[in-house]
Design an enzyme around this catalytic site. Structure first.
Site, mmCIF file in Angstrom:
data_model
loop_
_atom_site.group_PDB
_atom_site.id
_atom_site.type_symbol
_atom_site.label_atom_id
_atom_site.label_comp_id
_atom_site.label_asym_id
_atom_site.label_seq_id
_atom_site.Cartn_x
_atom_site.Cartn_y
_atom_site.Cartn_z
ATOM 1 N N ARG A 1 -9.132 -0.617 3.933
ATOM 2 C CA ARG A 1 -8.242 0.472 3.491
ATOM 3 C C ARG A 1 -6.862 -0.082 3.163
ATOM 4 O O ARG A 1 -6.137 0.486 2.349
ATOM 5 C CB ARG A 1 -8.090 1.534 4.599
ATOM 6 C CG ARG A 1 -9.276 2.465 4.719
ATOM 7 C CD ARG A 1 -8.962 3.583 5.696
ATOM 8 N NE ARG A 1 -7.658 4.156 5.382
ATOM 9 C CZ ARG A 1 -6.873 4.791 6.235
ATOM 10 N NH1 ARG A 1 -7.260 4.961 7.470
ATOM 11 N NH2 ARG A 1 -5.704 5.258 5.857
ATOM 12 N N CYS B 1 -5.752 8.175 9.493
ATOM 13 C CA CYS B 1 -5.997 7.324 10.661
ATOM 14 C C CYS B 1 -6.185 8.131 11.932
ATOM 15 O O CYS B 1 -5.752 9.267 12.033
ATOM 16 C CB CYS B 1 -4.801 6.429 10.892
ATOM 17 S SG CYS B 1 -4.433 5.399 9.517
ATOM 18 N N ASP C 1 3.845 0.218 12.253
ATOM 19 C CA ASP C 1 2.657 -0.393 11.639
ATOM 20 C C ASP C 1 2.476 -1.857 12.045
ATOM 21 O O ASP C 1 1.437 -2.445 11.759
ATOM 22 C CB ASP C 1 2.711 -0.273 10.113
ATOM 23 C CG ASP C 1 2.526 1.164 9.651
ATOM 24 O OD1 ASP C 1 2.071 1.990 10.459
ATOM 25 O OD2 ASP C 1 2.834 1.470 8.480
ATOM 26 N N ARG D 1 -1.318 14.305 13.538
ATOM 27 C CA ARG D 1 -0.572 14.058 12.300
ATOM 28 C C ARG D 1 -0.269 15.421 11.665
ATOM 29 O O ARG D 1 -0.940 15.875 10.741
ATOM 30 C CB ARG D 1 -1.372 13.180 11.305
ATOM 31 C CG ARG D 1 -1.861 11.855 11.835
ATOM 32 C CD ARG D 1 -0.798 10.806 11.985
ATOM 33 N NE ARG D 1 -0.184 10.328 10.777
ATOM 34 C CZ ARG D 1 -0.640 9.353 10.013
ATOM 35 N NH1 ARG D 1 -1.792 8.781 10.302
ATOM 36 N NH2 ARG D 1 0.026 8.943 8.947
ATOM 37 N N LYS E 1 0.831 -1.215 0.000
ATOM 38 C CA LYS E 1 0.000 0.000 0.000
ATOM 39 C C LYS E 1 0.859 1.256 0.000
ATOM 40 O O LYS E 1 0.681 2.143 -0.838
ATOM 41 C CB LYS E 1 -0.892 -0.009 1.252
ATOM 42 C CG LYS E 1 -1.547 1.321 1.565
ATOM 43 C CD LYS E 1 -2.446 1.230 2.785
ATOM 44 C CE LYS E 1 -1.830 1.621 4.094
ATOM 45 N NZ LYS E 1 -1.642 3.043 4.347
ATOM 46 N N ASN E 2 1.798 1.325 0.954
ATOM 47 C CA ASN E 2 2.538 2.575 1.126
ATOM 48 C C ASN E 2 3.611 2.802 0.060
ATOM 49 O O ASN E 2 4.249 3.850 0.045
ATOM 50 C CB ASN E 2 3.127 2.648 2.542
ATOM 51 C CG ASN E 2 2.031 2.911 3.565
ATOM 52 O OD1 ASN E 2 0.920 3.328 3.205
ATOM 53 N ND2 ASN E 2 2.320 2.658 4.828
HETATM 54 C C1 EPZ Z 1 3.969 6.844 6.967
HETATM 55 O O1 EPZ Z 1 3.191 7.855 7.568
HETATM 56 C C2 EPZ Z 1 3.020 5.722 6.670
HETATM 57 N N1 EPZ Z 1 1.971 6.212 5.782
HETATM 58 C C3 EPZ Z 1 2.411 5.213 7.961
HETATM 59 O O2 EPZ Z 1 1.610 4.107 7.661
HETATM 60 C C4 EPZ Z 1 3.503 4.790 8.923
HETATM 61 O O3 EPZ Z 1 2.928 4.464 10.148
HETATM 62 C C5 EPZ Z 1 4.504 5.935 9.114
HETATM 63 O O4 EPZ Z 1 4.985 6.386 7.829
HETATM 64 C C6 EPZ Z 1 5.713 5.552 9.943
HETATM 65 O O5 EPZ Z 1 6.353 4.476 9.347
HETATM 66 C C7 EPZ Z 1 2.169 6.264 4.476
HETATM 67 O O6 EPZ Z 1 3.225 5.932 3.955
HETATM 68 C C8 EPZ Z 1 1.018 6.734 3.660
HETATM 69 P P1 EPZ Z 1 5.767 10.081 9.342
HETATM 70 P P2 EPZ Z 1 3.749 9.344 7.697
HETATM 71 O O7 EPZ Z 1 5.611 11.434 8.727
HETATM 72 O O8 EPZ Z 1 4.723 9.613 6.634
HETATM 73 C C9 EPZ Z 1 5.978 13.479 12.614
HETATM 74 C C10 EPZ Z 1 -0.358 2.824 7.746
HETATM 75 O O9 EPZ Z 1 -1.043 2.282 8.630
HETATM 76 N N2 EPZ Z 1 5.709 14.513 11.606
HETATM 77 O O10 EPZ Z 1 6.934 9.249 8.981
HETATM 78 O O11 EPZ Z 1 2.572 10.221 7.820
HETATM 79 C C11 EPZ Z 1 4.789 12.596 12.917
HETATM 80 O O12 EPZ Z 1 3.883 13.197 13.788
HETATM 81 C C12 EPZ Z 1 0.215 4.176 7.988
HETATM 82 O O13 EPZ Z 1 -0.121 2.340 6.638
HETATM 83 C C13 EPZ Z 1 5.823 15.821 11.968
HETATM 84 O O14 EPZ Z 1 6.128 16.157 13.094
HETATM 85 O O15 EPZ Z 1 4.467 9.257 9.057
HETATM 86 C C14 EPZ Z 1 5.432 11.353 13.476
HETATM 87 O O16 EPZ Z 1 5.680 11.517 14.839
HETATM 88 C C15 EPZ Z 1 -0.301 4.894 9.130
HETATM 89 N N3 EPZ Z 1 5.566 16.792 11.040
HETATM 90 C C16 EPZ Z 1 6.774 11.297 12.732
HETATM 91 O O17 EPZ Z 1 6.955 12.569 12.116
HETATM 92 C C17 EPZ Z 1 5.198 16.503 9.768
HETATM 93 O O18 EPZ Z 1 4.985 17.440 8.983
HETATM 94 C C18 EPZ Z 1 6.861 10.249 11.691
HETATM 95 O O19 EPZ Z 1 5.683 10.235 10.893
HETATM 96 C C19 EPZ Z 1 5.111 15.151 9.395
HETATM 97 C C20 EPZ Z 1 5.367 14.154 10.341
#
Ligand code: EPZ
Length: 433
Positions: free
Chosen positions: A411, A122, A318, A127, A27-28
């Site tokens: 999803r 989610c 995940d 987020r 998916k991702n």
């Molecule tokens: C990706 O989400 C995945 N989603 C998530 O999968 C996965 O859990 C996550 O990476 C971590 O591996 C997709 O690829 C679509 P992050 P992402 O930005 O990119 C902080 C699933 O179930 N952050 O790496 O949104 C954030 O709060 C999903 O398939 C900021 O602070 O996660 C977190 O603490 C859910 N500011 C950290 O970074 C920002 O602008 C890492 O999140 C963006 C993120």
């Protein structure tokens, strides 16, 4: 919201599942590859795309933007950019899917302008999108917020390559800036970039189509900007889903007599395999398969292990929920430390209702004591990963369970009940009242 739900008859701890299950495309990975079609002049064919709801939402968004979106069978998409691409993401669809944010990078880089609402997704805590906004500003764009919408414009219609240090290692921010950099003026350098294999997979495909990306899979990614890419009919073939593979392996460890999981990339699930082996799970691996067999007698009970979620190549957030279900059956005390998302342990309240012995230490840490026989209950799937964890918990429980909010599970997982049935799980989808 419809009332579709899964009815699951639990195995009461018996290890009877048998057979082979094939892992779908990730998916991702596929979501980002679909977003990357905005970087192209010609059509992009994507194969092995999972037939799941999040993919349908991104396809809806791209179609709404003005791309021609066609499918061939369930798992092939053909995406063709047209001359009439809009800069505005449809707010209703965007709010339903967090990864809509990744469209903003290629769109802004292509058109010099993008408008979008705060993305949805989610319920796994805050987020934020601050990294995206800061990055676009550093690339020369002006950001306005008008009512509920961000409107971002690059002066003279072009983003300018620069150095972007990500204060948090973010997967989608890394992918988004990597795509934006492909069409930006000059060189973009992403520092403290995420290392996830889906990022490498995307960069490699883009490079075969004319992009100039180096350093993917390391904390510093460099992108030399240029013109629109051309696929020249080279198809993107989605890599296997490591989270789905991991979830099947965990299920097999809990309830499998002899289960083979095929079409896996072993290297990408190393942290899980090492953890399960340490706990005592009987695992055999081949080039692209994993076999899990039950061990007879007292040896069949696994030992407690501590897990701490981490960016790749650490233990994936995940897989934290299914792994916690596993730990409810392991002997001793396991500490689960969720370091990435606040709010991603809330689902454990439902496991406690199923009689799991879990203590919340703080919003990021729980203590799991096992083994404890789980009991079937009526559950509500809060997000796709915890939703599948509930399905796994229901499979090992005593008695029947009902898992509501099946949309959340669809999803991320294609035909999940059919694949589980093929292993011997008693699961039925029920629609209506
Ligand atoms: C990706 O989400 C995945 N989603 C998530 O999968 C996965 O859990 C996550 O990476 C971590 O591996 C997709 O690829 C679509 P992050 P992402 O930005 O990119 C902080 C699933 O179930 N952050 O790496 O949104 C954030 O709060 C999903 O398939 C900021 O602070 O996660 C977190 O603490 C859910 N500011 C950290 O970074 C920002 O602008 C890492 O999140 C963006 C993120």
């Amino acid at each position: 919201m419809n009332n579709d739900r899964f009815l699951i008859k639990g195995l009461a701890g018996a290890k009877t599942l048998k057979g082979t299950v094939k892992v779908s495309g990730a998916k991702n990975a596929a979501l980002k590859a679909m977003a990357a079609s905005l970087l192209f002049k010609d059509e992009v064919t994507l194969r092995n795309v999972p037939g799941i709801e999040d993919i349908k939402r991104i396809a809806d968004l791209l179609s709404d933007l003005g791309l021609d979106v066609n499918t061939k069978g369930k798992n092939t998409y053909i995406l063709t950019p047209t001359k009439e691409i809009s800069y505005r993401l449809n707010p209703d669809i965007s709010k339903r899917i967090r990864s809509s944010i990744v469209l903003t990078g290629p769109l802004l880089a292509r058109l010099g302008k993008v408008a979008f609402p705060h993305p949805g997704g989610c319920v796994i805590g805050e987020r934020p999108i601050d990294l995206f906004i800061e990055g676009y500003k550093k690339m020369g764009a002006k950001v306005r917020v008008v009512r509920d919408e961000y409107i971002i414009e690059a002066p003279d219609g072009k983003l300018v390559g620069t150095e972007l240090y990500l204060r948090n290692t973010s997967v989608t921010a890394t992918e988004t800036f990597m795509m934006a950099g492909v069409l930006a003026k000059g060189t973009t350098v992403i520092k403290n970039a995420a290392l996830e294999p889906e990022i490498v997979h995307l960069a490699e495909y883009l490079n075969t189509c004319g992009a100039r990306i180096t350093g993917m899979g390391t904390p510093t990614i460099t992108i030399r900007g240029g013109a629109l890419l051309r696929s020249q009919k080279k198809a993107y073939v989605t890599m296997p889903d490591r989270i789905e593979a991991g979830s099947f392996i965990i299920l097999a460890a809990l309830a499998g007599k002899d289960v083979r999981i095929e079409k896996c990339n072993i290297e990408n699930i190393q942290s899980l395999l090492e953890t399960l082996k340490l706990s005592g799970v009987n695992i055999e691996t081949g080039r692209d398969w994993v076999r899990v067999r039950s061990t007879k007698g007292k040896k069949g009970v696994c030992k407690a292990v501590h897990i701490k979620t981490h960016e790749y190549p650490g233990f994936p957030t995940d897989l934290q929920a299914p792994m916690t279900v596993f730990l409810t059956q392991a002997e001793g005390e396991s500490l689960v430390f969720e370091t990435i998302f606040e709010g991603r342990l809330n689902y454990t309240e439902s496991l406690v209702r199923m009689h799991a012995d879990i203590t919340m230490m703080d919003p990021h840490r729980i203590l799991v004591k096992g083994p404890k026989q789980l009991h079937g209950k009526t559950l509500e799937s809060p997000d796709l990963r915890a939703g599948l964890a509930f399905v796994i918990a229901a499979i090992i429980a005593k008695g029947g369970s009902v898992v509501h909010n099946v949309y959340n599970i669809y999803r991320g997982y294609e035909n999940i009940e059919e694949r589980l049935q093929s292993l011997g799980v008693d699961i039925q989808l029920v629609s209506g009242d």
